[in-house]
Design a protein around this motif. Structure first.
Motif, PDB file in Angstrom:
ATOM      1  N   GLY A   1      41.764  38.745  34.784  1.00  0.00           N
ATOM      2  CA  GLY A   1      41.147  37.640  35.521  1.00  0.00           C
ATOM      3  C   GLY A   1      39.867  37.144  34.868  1.00  0.00           C
ATOM      4  N   MET A   2      39.481  35.936  35.276  1.00  0.00           N
ATOM      5  CA  MET A   2      38.207  35.396  34.789  1.00  0.00           C
ATOM      6  C   MET A   2      37.072  35.956  35.636  1.00  0.00           C
ATOM      7  SD  MET A   2      38.830  31.435  33.930  1.00  0.00           S
ATOM      8  CE  MET A   2      40.201  31.218  35.027  1.00  0.00           C
ATOM      9  N   ILE A   3      35.942  36.271  34.988  1.00  0.00           N
ATOM     10  CA  ILE A   3      34.803  36.757  35.756  1.00  0.00           C
ATOM     11  C   ILE A   3      33.737  35.668  35.828  1.00  0.00           C
ATOM     12  CG2 ILE A   3      35.223  39.191  35.320  1.00  0.00           C
ATOM     13  CD1 ILE A   3      33.116  39.108  33.146  1.00  0.00           C
ATOM     14  N   GLY A   4      32.841  35.824  36.774  1.00  0.00           N
ATOM     15  CA  GLY A   4      31.789  34.829  36.958  1.00  0.00           C
ATOM     16  C   GLY A   4      30.918  35.262  38.108  1.00  0.00           C
ATOM     17  N   SER A   5      30.208  34.282  38.695  1.00  0.00           N
ATOM     18  CA  SER A   5      29.346  34.651  39.815  1.00  0.00           C
ATOM     19  C   SER A   5      29.417  33.589  40.893  1.00  0.00           C
ATOM     20  CB  SER A   5      27.895  34.796  39.350  1.00  0.00           C
ATOM     21  OG  SER A   5      27.409  33.547  38.894  1.00  0.00           O
ATOM     22  N   GLN A   6      29.138  34.004  42.111  1.00  0.00           N
ATOM     23  CA  GLN A   6      29.012  33.068  43.217  1.00  0.00           C
ATOM     24  C   GLN A   6      27.685  33.395  43.886  1.00  0.00           C
ATOM     25  OE1 GLN A   6      32.513  32.712  45.708  1.00  0.00           O
ATOM     26  NE2 GLN A   6      31.236  32.265  47.499  1.00  0.00           N
ATOM     27  N   GLU A   7      26.732  32.497  43.754  1.00  0.00           N
ATOM     28  CA  GLU A   7      25.374  32.742  44.235  1.00  0.00           C
ATOM     29  C   GLU A   7      24.883  34.123  43.819  1.00  0.00           C
ATOM     30  OE1 GLU A   7      25.643  31.853  48.333  1.00  0.00           O
ATOM     31  OE2 GLU A   7      25.472  29.702  47.989  1.00  0.00           O
TER      32      GLU A   7
ATOM     33  N   GLU B   1      26.362  36.779  43.045  1.00  0.00           N
ATOM     34  CA  GLU B   1      27.228  37.949  43.232  1.00  0.00           C
ATOM     35  C   GLU B   1      28.289  37.919  42.130  1.00  0.00           C
ATOM     36  OE1 GLU B   1      26.751  40.215  45.482  1.00  0.00           O
ATOM     37  OE2 GLU B   1      28.621  41.348  45.594  1.00  0.00           O
ATOM     38  N   PRO B   2      28.321  38.962  41.273  1.00  0.00           N
ATOM     39  CA  PRO B   2      29.335  38.945  40.216  1.00  0.00           C
ATOM     40  C   PRO B   2      30.737  39.071  40.807  1.00  0.00           C
ATOM     41  CG  PRO B   2      28.222  41.060  40.275  1.00  0.00           C
ATOM     42  CD  PRO B   2      27.490  40.175  41.234  1.00  0.00           C
ATOM     43  N   LYS B   3      31.711  38.329  40.264  1.00  0.00           N
ATOM     44  CA  LYS B   3      33.055  38.330  40.864  1.00  0.00           C
ATOM     45  C   LYS B   3      34.131  38.219  39.799  1.00  0.00           C
ATOM     46  CE  LYS B   3      33.435  33.317  41.520  1.00  0.00           C
ATOM     47  NZ  LYS B   3      33.876  32.235  42.367  1.00  0.00           N
ATOM     48  N   VAL B   4      35.344  38.511  40.194  1.00  0.00           N
ATOM     49  CA  VAL B   4      36.509  38.334  39.318  1.00  0.00           C
ATOM     50  C   VAL B   4      37.569  37.590  40.129  1.00  0.00           C
ATOM     51  CG1 VAL B   4      37.432  40.623  39.954  1.00  0.00           C
ATOM     52  CG2 VAL B   4      38.251  39.491  37.869  1.00  0.00           C
ATOM     53  N   ALA B   5      38.339  36.710  39.443  1.00  0.00           N
ATOM     54  CA  ALA B   5      39.401  35.957  40.103  1.00  0.00           C
ATOM     55  C   ALA B   5      40.747  36.439  39.581  1.00  0.00           C
ATOM     56  CB  ALA B   5      39.247  34.461  39.828  1.00  0.00           C
ATOM     57  N   CYS B   6      41.622  36.855  40.483  1.00  0.00           N
ATOM     58  CA  CYS B   6      42.951  37.308  40.048  1.00  0.00           C
ATOM     59  C   CYS B   6      43.696  36.136  39.413  1.00  0.00           C
ATOM     60  CB  CYS B   6      43.745  37.833  41.249  1.00  0.00           C
ATOM     61  SG  CYS B   6      45.452  38.237  40.810  1.00  0.00           S
ATOM     62  N   PRO B   7      44.356  36.367  38.270  1.00  0.00           N
ATOM     63  CA  PRO B   7      45.036  35.251  37.610  1.00  0.00           C
ATOM     64  C   PRO B   7      46.228  34.692  38.400  1.00  0.00           C
ATOM     65  CG  PRO B   7      45.394  37.299  36.402  1.00  0.00           C
ATOM     66  CD  PRO B   7      44.404  37.601  37.474  1.00  0.00           C
ATOM     67  N   PHE B   8      46.740  35.456  39.358  1.00  0.00           N
ATOM     68  CA  PHE B   8      47.945  34.970  40.042  1.00  0.00           C
ATOM     69  C   PHE B   8      47.637  33.848  41.028  1.00  0.00           C
ATOM     70  CE2 PHE B   8      50.010  38.603  38.251  1.00  0.00           C
ATOM     71  CZ  PHE B   8      51.302  38.165  38.090  1.00  0.00           C
ATOM     72  N   HIS B   9      46.753  34.096  41.988  1.00  0.00           N
ATOM     73  CA  HIS B   9      46.485  33.054  42.993  1.00  0.00           C
ATOM     74  C   HIS B   9      44.997  32.794  43.161  1.00  0.00           C
ATOM     75  CE1 HIS B   9      50.402  34.901  44.028  1.00  0.00           C
ATOM     76  NE2 HIS B   9      50.762  33.650  44.150  1.00  0.00           N
ATOM     77  N   LYS B  10      44.218  33.272  42.198  1.00  0.00           N
ATOM     78  CA  LYS B  10      42.775  33.022  42.184  1.00  0.00           C
ATOM     79  C   LYS B  10      42.062  33.548  43.432  1.00  0.00           C
ATOM     80  CE  LYS B  10      42.720  31.178  38.146  1.00  0.00           C
ATOM     81  NZ  LYS B  10      43.200  29.920  37.647  1.00  0.00           N
ATOM     82  N   LYS B  11      42.528  34.650  43.977  1.00  0.00           N
ATOM     83  CA  LYS B  11      41.739  35.336  45.005  1.00  0.00           C
ATOM     84  C   LYS B  11      40.537  35.939  44.268  1.00  0.00           C
ATOM     85  CE  LYS B  11      44.836  34.963  48.362  1.00  0.00           C
ATOM     86  NZ  LYS B  11      44.603  34.172  49.556  1.00  0.00           N
ATOM     87  N   THR B  12      39.338  35.814  44.838  1.00  0.00           N
ATOM     88  CA  THR B  12      38.170  36.350  44.140  1.00  0.00           C
ATOM     89  C   THR B  12      37.611  37.581  44.857  1.00  0.00           C
ATOM     90  OG1 THR B  12      36.760  34.796  45.318  1.00  0.00           O
ATOM     91  CG2 THR B  12      37.489  34.139  43.130  1.00  0.00           C
ATOM     92  N   PHE B  13      37.073  38.501  44.063  1.00  0.00           N
ATOM     93  CA  PHE B  13      36.557  39.763  44.582  1.00  0.00           C
ATOM     94  C   PHE B  13      35.185  40.043  43.972  1.00  0.00           C
ATOM     95  CE2 PHE B  13      41.140  39.922  44.461  1.00  0.00           C
ATOM     96  CZ  PHE B  13      41.480  40.404  45.719  1.00  0.00           C
ATOM     97  N   SER B  14      34.294  40.606  44.775  1.00  0.00           N
ATOM     98  CA  SER B  14      32.992  41.015  44.260  1.00  0.00           C
ATOM     99  C   SER B  14      33.187  42.181  43.297  1.00  0.00           C
ATOM    100  CB  SER B  14      32.089  41.453  45.414  1.00  0.00           C
ATOM    101  OG  SER B  14      31.029  42.248  44.902  1.00  0.00           O
ATOM    102  N   LEU B  15      32.549  42.089  42.127  1.00  0.00           N
ATOM    103  CA  LEU B  15      32.656  43.206  41.183  1.00  0.00           C
ATOM    104  C   LEU B  15      31.781  44.373  41.642  1.00  0.00           C
ATOM    105  CD1 LEU B  15      32.662  41.220  37.838  1.00  0.00           C
ATOM    106  CD2 LEU B  15      34.518  42.647  38.700  1.00  0.00           C
ATOM    107  N   LYS B  16      30.773  44.051  42.469  1.00  0.00           N
ATOM    108  CA  LYS B  16      29.878  45.120  42.937  1.00  0.00           C
ATOM    109  C   LYS B  16      30.525  45.929  44.058  1.00  0.00           C
ATOM    110  CE  LYS B  16      25.211  43.514  41.924  1.00  0.00           C
ATOM    111  NZ  LYS B  16      24.148  42.640  42.444  1.00  0.00           N
TER     112      LYS B  16
ATOM    113  N   CYS C   1      32.273  30.572  36.527  1.00  0.00           N
ATOM    114  CA  CYS C   1      33.302  31.035  37.454  1.00  0.00           C
ATOM    115  C   CYS C   1      34.668  30.543  37.004  1.00  0.00           C
ATOM    116  CB  CYS C   1      33.020  30.556  38.884  1.00  0.00           C
ATOM    117  SG  CYS C   1      33.195  28.772  39.074  1.00  0.00           S
ATOM    118  N   GLU C   2      35.684  30.859  37.807  1.00  0.00           N
ATOM    119  CA  GLU C   2      37.044  30.512  37.418  1.00  0.00           C
ATOM    120  C   GLU C   2      37.311  29.011  37.536  1.00  0.00           C
ATOM    121  OE1 GLU C   2      36.167  32.121  40.087  1.00  0.00           O
ATOM    122  OE2 GLU C   2      37.127  31.175  41.811  1.00  0.00           O
ATOM    123  N   VAL C   3      36.350  28.253  38.096  1.00  0.00           N
ATOM    124  CA  VAL C   3      36.540  26.794  38.149  1.00  0.00           C
ATOM    125  C   VAL C   3      35.965  26.139  36.902  1.00  0.00           C
ATOM    126  CG1 VAL C   3      35.966  24.677  39.389  1.00  0.00           C
ATOM    127  CG2 VAL C   3      36.588  26.737  40.660  1.00  0.00           C
ATOM    128  N   CYS C   4      34.679  26.435  36.578  1.00  0.00           N
ATOM    129  CA  CYS C   4      34.047  25.723  35.466  1.00  0.00           C
ATOM    130  C   CYS C   4      34.471  26.257  34.109  1.00  0.00           C
ATOM    131  CB  CYS C   4      32.530  25.746  35.608  1.00  0.00           C
ATOM    132  SG  CYS C   4      31.814  27.393  35.644  1.00  0.00           S
TER     133      CYS C   4
END
Lengths: 116, 835
Positions: free
Chosen positions: A64-70, A72-87, B520-523
């Motif tokens: 999955g792709m990793i990134g952050s939301q405000e 909070e580090p997160k990862v998005a599952c490649p199948f349906h883009k459900k995101t989870f906190s890495l912490k 993120c997975e969008v940008c």
């Protein structure tokens, strides 16, 4: 990245730090378990979670792709883009899912995962 | 603890659903379940029985295989109907001589076709339409028949008529006793319109017609009617209604209705509290519920009550929407409220074959029911409005006509909805809920999703949610910027320009220069795509590899189970026998599922991630290159056979399709691009449904743009005619580059055009008349990309460093993911379905 000073730790050698792509993940085999390991270069942090996405039981979190939301580090599952906190492993896209997380440490360019 | 023993009599859809619900609610070892079914197959989907004639097999229609019963510890007796129930001894006896005791009985015996007592019904060539066996007999008899008939113009009768057409009996009559078709669901005007549509398909409809005799020696040859007319027929299907199967119940003294049906109370209990009846055999308050949803609800009630819950059946809404021989038919609430008890609004378009009726309460506040024929798109919203007694807008005709104000179509649909309108039907979230969430500060779609759950089910409502969000924010005087995500306060177009001006080549450079946070997975895929569109560098170059969307990262499409598909480019759909053989050999060697795609190429499914480089080495060595099926990029340029072989062809569409496909292969864009070239106006390549399509004329080529297939089909617009090849390519360069520079992320050309101010005229002006003075620049930019093209897979095959990423386990690179499981289907493999 967290180093727990617990007495009951079991550091498992996963791979070399250079084996993991920058800002990306790999899957580590530990017995019958699959662990997703992430090299979050941009934050200078390492994270590990279960590799199975609880939504459709697919072994894919490491891809999955990793990134952050405000922040909070997160990862998005490649199948349906459900995101989870890495912490915390908590699902951040509104579902009641939870990923198991593991502490990670790096020593001499080697990555260890606490699999207790 | 002793298990409670339940005997289920009947293994149809409802009987099966009961077992399924009971199993999911029961504690381990709580129940012993024995099922008796009359048919030789375990329960199958009777609702979609007609699909049997469209190529579905009995297996496809099955609800659950015999294994399912076995795994759940259910004893299943097929081909063995229960013949007797002894309610004093609490035992049952079956046809094959099995005796079982019981604590509870669940009767799910369903219904049988009602066959009126017309002389001659026993003749050969007369069938009913109920079970797979019936359909098999119909199919076996059909080749002998030329003239067909169906008695019954209701739902099932019309299904049967469609089956006749599918079986090649084009001369088919539908005979209805009532004055019109589907008298129980739709009104007279609706019936008339439906009749017209069906007649246009070749059916002959006889209403007000009472069959007196089915004539013929051994087999049917003629039908005689009460009005002294007759027709020649050599095959007849009777579908004149159903009758509940209550024989066993009657025999053991259970109370049954006058016209059949086992009488039940709110708990689905018969007059014997240890015997339940569910589905079409049950008679609740004098009514047989002949639809599947109430049957399932009854199954739920019994399963819940047996497992300690409390549930009651309180009747069921019989609203229904279906497609009959390709025609949408829906009715909801009370479709027939008489004109003196309601206000009735009717919309009829005989040209397009659309009929809509809504019944509104006299005070104009409530929707009581209605009928939709020919276009049932508004069914769900109307049903919600009706069921929830949502207060109607001032102009209730908008419900079926849509808002016809001055505003553009885009947002008007959503803003015109009442606050109670259901936006997300998966999670039951209303427009009011969403607007409130926005006012409370949820100003991104993600935030709305997490605080309301809207859009988290099927996701179909997300565009509406976004429109609502934008509208609500604008209404509150907030500046709404069309930004990519929280990390970039720019639109895609602005980001494209910034990346170009700054000559930025990696995601991190762009994020550092113009964004904030960690991405993120969008940008990430948006920026990765912009970089690829600008420079056409290898997308897996270090730093950009992990910014690619998941499929781009592995240059393959991830499929159920976590394996990947391999799609080599087959330009224009032309392939040599040698190359076909190579594909076959590779598929055999790696045990891949093969399928021909809609884009005229061959998909190889089920490749392990670790095998991808080796598979592609073989492909590249044989002269194949990447097909970019994984990318938001040019997919295929489909072609018809063209003038080289086709006797109608005007130009060589195949050669031109290959030229176009090879020019734009690998071109990264905001969304995928599909194209086609047809050699004449017969349009066999379906070019008018593509992002750009080309059709040969006597004098050259016509160019169409911004068409779409998919979920919202849209015809492409003709923007230039009778072009020579060089001019056409020049226009295409401009068109594609303009799209790449200006479209929002994940916006197909059709949507891009729909949102464009000035629409097709503006686009035409930019592309053909160079109204912005950028044509030269666009052409040059495109030529750069064309010149920089390299096959991504060839680069991987040549680079051990890049190949390293293609393994499942970093610490055991040669081992495949052991959780991937396959099963077989039609001599190929398929992945075991997920839950």
């Amino acid at each position: 990245m967290s180093e727990l000073k617990s007495t009951k730790v079991n550091w498992f050698y996963a791979c070399e730090a250079s084996d993991v792509p920058e800002n990306g993940g790999v899957c580590v085999k530990h017995g019958d378990d699959q662990i997703a390991l992430f090299n979050f270069t941009r934050r200078g942090e390492w994270y590990a979670t279960q590799n199975m996405c609880p939504h459709r039981q697919q072994m894919a979190i490491s891809r999955g792709m990793i990134g952050s939301q405000e922040d909070e580090p997160k990862v998005a599952c490649p199948f349906h883009k459900k995101t989870f906190s890495l912490k915390s492993g908590a699902c951040m896209s509104g579902d009641d899912y939870q990923l198991k997380t593991y502490p990670v440490k790096i020593e001499d360019g080697k990555i260890f995962i606490d699999v207790k | 603890m002793k298990k409670i023993k339940i005997v289920v009599i009947g293994n149809g859809m409802v009987g099966y659903k009961f077992c399924e619900k009971l199993m999911s609610k029961a504690k381990a070892d709580q129940f012993e379940v024995v099922v008796f079914g009359e048919e030789i197959r375990p329960a199958y989907d009777r609702v979609h029985l007609s699909a049997f004639f469209d190529g579905k097999t009995a297996e496809d229609l099955s609800m659950a295989g015999v294994d399912w019963y076995l795994n759940n510890g259910i004893k299943l007796h097929l081909g063995d109907p229960v013949q007797q129930i002894d309610r004093t001894k609490k035992t049952i006896h079956s046809y094959r001589g099995i005796t079982e005791s019981y604590d509870y009985i669940v009767l799910a015996t369903g219904s049988a076709a009602f066959v009126p007592s017309i002389p001659g019904v026993e003749k050969d060539g007369v069938f009913v339409y109920r079970t797979i066996e019936d359909l098999e007999m119909i199919r076996a008899y059909a080749p002998k028949a030329r003239k067909g008939a169906v008695i019954g113009g209701g739902l099932l009768g019309l299904e049967a008529a469609k089956a006749m057409l599918d079986l090649g009996i084009t001369d088919t009559h539908v005979i209805e006793f009532a004055p019109r078709l589907m008298p129980r669901q739709i009104d007279e005007a609706g019936s008339k319109l439906l009749q017209g549509k069906l007649e246009a398909l070749g059916l002959t409809i006889l209403t007000n017609t009472n069959t007196l005799e089915i004539a013929g020696d051994k087999a049917i040859t003629k039908m005689k009617f009460a009005n002294d007319t007759s027709i020649d027929v050599d095959m007849l299907v009777i579908s004149a209604g159903i009758k509940p199967r209550d024989e066993v119940a009657k025999l053991c003294g259970l109370e049954v209705g006058q016209r059949g049906g086992i009488v039940v109370n709110e708990q689905m209990q018969t007059n014997d509290p240890f015997v339940f009846a569910i589905g079409e055999c049950a008679l609740y308050k004098g009514m047989i519920y002949g639809l599947i949803a109430p049957g399932y609800e009854m199954a739920e009630v019994v399963a819940a009550n047996l497992t300690g819950g409390k549930k009651e059946f309180l009747g069921f809404d019989m609203s229904t929407k279906l497609k009959l021989i390709g025609v949408d038919v829906a009715s909801f609430g009370d479709p027939f409220v008489p004109a003196n008890e309601a206000r009735v609004i009717v919309y009829e378009d005989t040209n397009k074959g659309i009929y809509k009726r809504v019944n509104i309460s006299k005070d104009g506040k409530e929707l009581l029911g209605g009928i939709l024929i020919g276009d049932a798109e508004q069914y769900n919203m109307l049903l919600q409005t009706c069921k929830n007694k949502i207060v109607l807008p001032a102009n209730p005709e908008d419900l079926i006509l849509g808002s016809r104000g001055g505003e553009s179509d885009g947002g008007a649909g959503v803003t015109g909805l009442p606050d109670d309108a259901m936006i997300c039907s998966c999670e039951s979230i209303s427009k009011g809920d969403i607007c409130q969430a926005v006012m409370d500060g949820a100003e991104t779609v993600d935030k709305i999703k997490s605080c309301t759950k809207a859009g988290t089910g099927c996701g179909g409502c997300v565009p509406m949610v976004k429109d609502l969000m934008v509208h609500t924010m604008k209404a509150n005087g907030k500046l709404v910027r069309n930004v990519v995500c929280e990390h970039f306060a720019y639109s895609r177009q602005e980001l494209y320009d910034l990346t170009k001006i700054g000559k930025l080549h990696s995601y991190d450079e762009v994020l550092t220069a113009h964004g904030k946070g960690d991405g993120c997975e969008v940008c990430k895929p948006v920026v990765a795509s912009i970089i690829a569109s600008l420079w056409n560098d290898m997308i897996l170059k270090k730093g950009n590899d992990t910014a690619q969307d998941s499929n781009d990262r592995y240059l393959a499409n991830i499929q159920k189970g976590g394996t990947y598909s391999v799609v080599p480019r087959i330009p224009g759909g032309e392939i040599t026998p040698d190359k076909l053989i190579v594909l076959g050999q590779i598929a055999k060697q790696y045990n891949l599922y093969t399928k021909i795609t809609g884009g005229q190429r061959i998909d190889l499914f089920g490749a392990h991630v670790g095998d991808l480089p080796a598979i592609w080495k073989l492909l590249v060595d044989a002269g194949f290159e990447s097909g970019h099926a994984y990318g938001k990029a040019l997919r295929t340029v489909k072609s018809c056979v063209g003038s080289t072989w086709c006797r109608f062809g005007l130009h060589d569409s195949v050669s031109f399709a290959i030229e176009i496909e090879e020019r734009y292969r690998g071109l990264r864009s905001p969304h995928k691009l599909k194209s086609a070239v047809s050699g004449c106006i017969r349009e066999c390549a379906e070019a008018q449904s593509k992002d750009f399509g080309i059709i040969a004329t006597e004098k050259g080529w016509n160019l169409y743009v911004c068409g779409n297939g998919g979920s919202k089909p849209q015809h492409a617009h003709l923007i230039a005619t009778d072009l020579d090849s060089a001019t056409l390519i020049k226009y295409l360069d401009r068109f594609l580059m303009f799209y790449i520079k200006t479209a929002d992320p994940l916006t197909r050309t059709a949507t891009w055009l729909n949102k464009m101010e000035g629409g097709i005229d503006y686009l035409k002006n930019v592309v053909i008349n160079d109204s912005l003075g950028i044509a030269d620049e666009l052409e040059k930019e495109m030529q750069l990309l064309v010149d920089a093209y390299k096959c991504e897979w060839k680069e991987v095959v040549d680079s051990p460093e890049l190949q390293k990423r293609f393994s499942h386990f970093v610490n055991v690179p040669t081992e495949k993911d052991p959780t991937i499981k396959f099963e077989s289907m039609r001599d190929q493999k398929k992945v075991v379905d997920w839950k």
